[in-house]
Design an enzyme around this catalytic site. Structure first.
Site, PDB file in Angstrom:
ATOM      1  N   PHE A 124       0.880  -1.156   0.000  1.00  0.00           N
ATOM      2  CA  PHE A 124       0.000   0.000   0.000  1.00  0.00           C
ATOM      3  C   PHE A 124       0.924   1.214   0.000  1.00  0.00           C
ATOM      4  CE2 PHE A 124      -4.667   0.532   1.487  1.00  0.00           C
ATOM      5  CZ  PHE A 124      -5.140  -0.256   0.457  1.00  0.00           C
ATOM      6  N   GLN A 127      -7.921  14.363   3.966  1.00  0.00           N
ATOM      7  CA  GLN A 127      -7.255  13.519   2.971  1.00  0.00           C
ATOM      8  C   GLN A 127      -8.049  13.477   1.669  1.00  0.00           C
ATOM      9  OE1 GLN A 127      -6.511   9.048   3.522  1.00  0.00           O
ATOM     10  NE2 GLN A 127      -4.496   9.997   3.266  1.00  0.00           N
ATOM     11  N   HIS A 137      -8.224  11.316  -1.440  1.00  0.00           N
ATOM     12  CA  HIS A 137      -7.760  10.037  -2.000  1.00  0.00           C
ATOM     13  C   HIS A 137      -7.505  10.278  -3.480  1.00  0.00           C
ATOM     14  CE1 HIS A 137      -7.736   5.787  -3.088  1.00  0.00           C
ATOM     15  NE2 HIS A 137      -7.880   5.438  -1.817  1.00  0.00           N
ATOM     16  N   LEU A 174     -14.803   5.544  -4.259  1.00  0.00           N
ATOM     17  CA  LEU A 174     -13.413   5.101  -4.227  1.00  0.00           C
ATOM     18  C   LEU A 174     -13.064   4.028  -5.250  1.00  0.00           C
ATOM     19  CD1 LEU A 174     -11.485   6.255  -2.212  1.00  0.00           C
ATOM     20  CD2 LEU A 174     -11.661   4.141  -0.910  1.00  0.00           C
ATOM     21  N   GLU A 201      -7.021   1.901  -3.283  1.00  0.00           N
ATOM     22  CA  GLU A 201      -5.563   1.987  -3.418  1.00  0.00           C
ATOM     23  C   GLU A 201      -4.964   0.616  -3.752  1.00  0.00           C
ATOM     24  OE1 GLU A 201      -3.731   4.644  -0.703  1.00  0.00           O
ATOM     25  OE2 GLU A 201      -2.066   3.304  -0.308  1.00  0.00           O
ATOM     26  N   ARG A 248      -0.581   9.366  -0.390  1.00  0.00           N
ATOM     27  CA  ARG A 248      -1.805   9.835  -1.048  1.00  0.00           C
ATOM     28  C   ARG A 248      -1.751  11.318  -1.386  1.00  0.00           C
ATOM     29  NH1 ARG A 248      -6.497   6.395   2.183  1.00  0.00           N
ATOM     30  NH2 ARG A 248      -5.996   4.462   1.106  1.00  0.00           N
ATOM     31  N   HIS A 294     -11.735  12.102   1.235  1.00  0.00           N
ATOM     32  CA  HIS A 294     -11.901  10.720   1.685  1.00  0.00           C
ATOM     33  C   HIS A 294     -11.861  10.547   3.192  1.00  0.00           C
ATOM     34  CE1 HIS A 294     -11.574   6.409   1.778  1.00  0.00           C
ATOM     35  NE2 HIS A 294     -10.328   6.411   2.178  1.00  0.00           N
ATOM     36  N   ARG A 315      -2.737  10.473   6.122  1.00  0.00           N
ATOM     37  CA  ARG A 315      -2.913   9.097   6.600  1.00  0.00           C
ATOM     38  C   ARG A 315      -2.387   8.086   5.592  1.00  0.00           C
ATOM     39  NH1 ARG A 315      -6.660   5.180   5.915  1.00  0.00           N
ATOM     40  NH2 ARG A 315      -8.190   6.479   4.837  1.00  0.00           N
TER      41      ARG A 315
HETATM   42  C1  SIN Z   1      -8.705   2.125  -0.062  1.00  0.00           C
HETATM   43  O1  SIN Z   1      -8.934   0.933  -0.238  1.00  0.00           O
HETATM   44  O2  SIN Z   1      -8.070   2.794  -0.882  1.00  0.00           O
HETATM   45  C2  SIN Z   1      -9.219   2.792   1.162  1.00  0.00           C
HETATM   46  C3  SIN Z   1      -8.648   2.207   2.381  1.00  0.00           C
HETATM   47  C4  SIN Z   1      -8.182   3.297   3.286  1.00  0.00           C
HETATM   48  O3  SIN Z   1      -8.517   4.454   3.068  1.00  0.00           O
HETATM   49  O4  SIN Z   1      -7.413   2.983   4.205  1.00  0.00           O
END
Ligand code: SIN
Length: 598
Positions: free
Chosen positions: A137, A251, A253, A270, A273, A304, A368, A403
């Site tokens: 991630f 945040q 995203h 969404l 990620e 992010r 997000h 985050r």
């Molecule tokens: C995502 O799957 O991108 C969201 C998970 C998160 O914001 O921690």
């Protein structure tokens, strides 16, 4: 209409009878996502029966939208990982204004929380030898994100709800809390109404835990559903005398769906990620893999804030798609692998006529998550207001200025358990009685709500919320500057003035009324975001000031906001240093090597 903070006080005392139901409980948990559920489980395991209230059906909370995974330094694939590196990554990407205690508690407890979830039946993806699998991630030094395909939040909430039911934790759905019951000194419960029947409800409790989500849905373009993350938790706490911290850090995203391409109902939703974690690549309309210019080492898996700013810039400078996005492409990977690792994404886009094993998705940044929120003590959840605790996205501290993906789910269970255990220790009696003073306070609130319901002006709350979303998106968005923030505040004042002409078209069971209550939460929280962003004259993580583009060491401070006699009061507070073992991990300077993915 006025801000919720003032409403009840402004309603004259009168003798009109008001009907309401009274419920008394040792601990009231407001919010039924992962954080609320984990607090309730800890309470039940300690022998305390709480009441959990939520706006929706049990198991239908925003947690289900946290798709891609949950972080814990298990070292399943990368044995060099440990909790100190997890903490160091969290601090580094939070730009060192996180609460180090919060970060360390989360990182240290997560391996146990993951094993516990697995024991309770959460169907984590496994490696061939049966250990819990972990994926990359963004901006994490090692593969640390445990997952259930791309339905991790849903699987986790299902697991927690099943556990709570096994422990017979009472849950009441359709309850919207509108105000906390407080005498100005301590919190003694909450007031609200049943959204299905319209009945007013007085919830009497000496211990109230707010687990009611964040405020990112205040923005025009956001990843939440319409009726979640409206700032309820933050506004309730602020109204009861608690402090908020770091609310300016919102945040964005990087990858939300593009409405012009997929339809308005999907705008901002969404694209996990995990698509990038599994190797997804970003391209502009000219087919250029533009992250090479912004972050040649970490590419699409940089933090992010970095990726969101890069995408926003490509779009702003005319290199985006005709629909206003960029392309996210994972079609270079094997189709079977994509269907197995990203089943929700595959199905969702398939239903929209796009086969992601062959074609790219169109994405753009979307609001997000609120890094800021209620300022708490992390070992206890205490807010500084006796009787009031908070947890989950409602609070500030773990994530600092930005985050890490996968850390929100982590925080809910790591801190939720600690808070539940602490509150259980504080409960000495059963359900408390209701005093006449508390009844008078509750009746004032119910009359205020009845007055709100009777609003017969010209403008709807839905329209005002839409305008508020535009103000935040335009003036407190990915890029900010002083002139624009001041303009945003002026527009907010003008919008507030329009609330005197509010029209609520239906009774208390209607969305119209719910929107009117949402508006009363949203107005003060929008102001805290704009004021905090104006105050912070630097750039750090998700807060990017074009007029102050550098990070300023003197600003390694949290901005605290509280409600004073004449309005919001802001002050800055220094941040503690991490423990020596985490500082050591910081200094070792671990970093994700993106090219492992190629
Ligand atoms: C995502 O799957 O991108 C969201 C998970 C998160 O914001 O921690």
């Amino acid at each position: 209409m006025r801000d919720r903070l003032q409403t009840a006080d402004a309603v004259a005392e009168n003798d009109e009878p008001v009907d309401y139901q009274t419920v008394s409980t040792p601990v009231l948990v407001v919010g039924a996502g992962a954080a609320g559920a984990r607090v309730a489980i800890a309470l039940a395991e300690a022998g305390v029966e709480p009441l959990v209230v939520g706006k929706r059906d049990h198991g239908d909370a925003h947690t289900t939208w946290a798709a891609g995974g949950i972080n814990a330094a298990l070292g399943s694939l990368d044995p060099e990982d440990d909790w100190t590196v997890h903490a160091a990554d969290t601090l580094d990407e939070g730009h060192y204004i996180n609460d180090p205690e919060a970060v360390e508690l989360t990182a240290k407890h997560m391996p146990d929380r993951i094993r516990e979830l697995a024991d309770w039946g959460m169907p984590f993806d496994r490696t061939e030898d049966g250990t819990i699998n972990q994926r990359y991630f963004g901006a994490q030094s090692f593969r640390r994100t445990c997952f259930v395909g791309d339905r991790t939040g849903e699987a986790m909430l299902d697991t927690l709800v099943a556990k709570a039911r096994e422990l017979e934790v009472p849950y009441r759905d359709n309850v919207m809390v509108t105000r906390l019951l407080t005498d100005g000194e301590r919190v003694a419960g909450a007031m609200g109404f049943d959204m299905a029947t319209g009945e007013f409800v007085l919830l009497r409790s000496d211990h109230v835990v707010l687990a009611a989500g964040g405020a990112s849905a205040l923005y025009h373009r956001h990843s939440s559903r319409e009726d979640e993350n409206n700032g309820d938790g933050l506004a309730l706490a602020l109204g009861a005398g608690a402090r908020l911290a770091d609310v300016e850090f919102v945040q964005f995203h990087p990858t939300g769906m593009v409405g012009d391409r997929y339809g308005e109902e999907w705008d901002g939703r969404l694209v996990t990620e995990a698509v990038r974690g599994e190797g997804g690549r970003l391209f502009n309309a000219a087919g250029e893999r533009f992250m090479e210019r912004y972050s040649p080492d970490q590419m699409e898996l940089d933090a992010r804030d970095v990726v969101a700013r890069a995408i926003a810039r490509e779009i702003r400078e005319g290199r985006g798609t005709d629909d206003g996005g960029v392309y996210l492409d994972i079609s270079h990977r094997d189709g079977e692998y994509i269907r197995e690792r990203l089943p929700s994404m595959y199905e969702r886009f398939q239903s929209l006529g796009v086969d992601i094993t062959e074609a790219p998705m169109e994405v753009a940044p979307t609001a997000h998550y609120s890094m800021g929120g209620v300022d708490i003590d992390f070992a206890t959840g205490e807010t500084g207001v006796p009787g009031l605790y908070a947890v989950g996205e409602t609070v500030a501290g773990v994530h600092g200025a930005n985050r890490l993906g996968g850390n929100s789910l982590a925080e809910t269970v790591a801190i939720g358990k600690l808070v539940g255990e602490h509150v259980a220790d504080r409960v000495d009696d059963g359900a408390p009685t209701v005093t006449s003073g508390q009844r008078a306070l509750a009746e004032r609130e119910f009359r205020a709500l009845a007055e709100l319901e009777a609003s017969d002006g010209e403008v709807t709350a839905r329209d005002l919320l839409a305008d508020l979303g535009d103000i935040l998106w335009e003036h407190a968005g990915i890029l900010r500057d002083e002139a624009s923030l001041r303009e945003g505040l002026a527009k907010l004042d003008a919008l507030r003035a329009r609330t005197t002409d509010l029209r609520v078209a239906g009774d208390r069971t209607t969305r119209d009324f719910e929107f009117a209550v949402d508006l009363s939460f949203s107005l003060p929280i929008a102001e805290t975001i704009l004021r905090g962003a104006l105050e912070r004259t630097e750039s750090r993580g998700a807060h990017y000031r074009t007029d102050y583009p550098e990070t300023d060491g003197d600003w390694r401070r949290n901005i605290l906001v509280s409600e004073g006699p004449t309005g919001l009061e802001l002050r800055a507070r220094g941040v503690a240093d991490p423990s020596p073992e985490v500082q050591d991990a910081v200094e070792r300077g671990y970093e994700l090597d993106y090219h492992h993915l190629e």
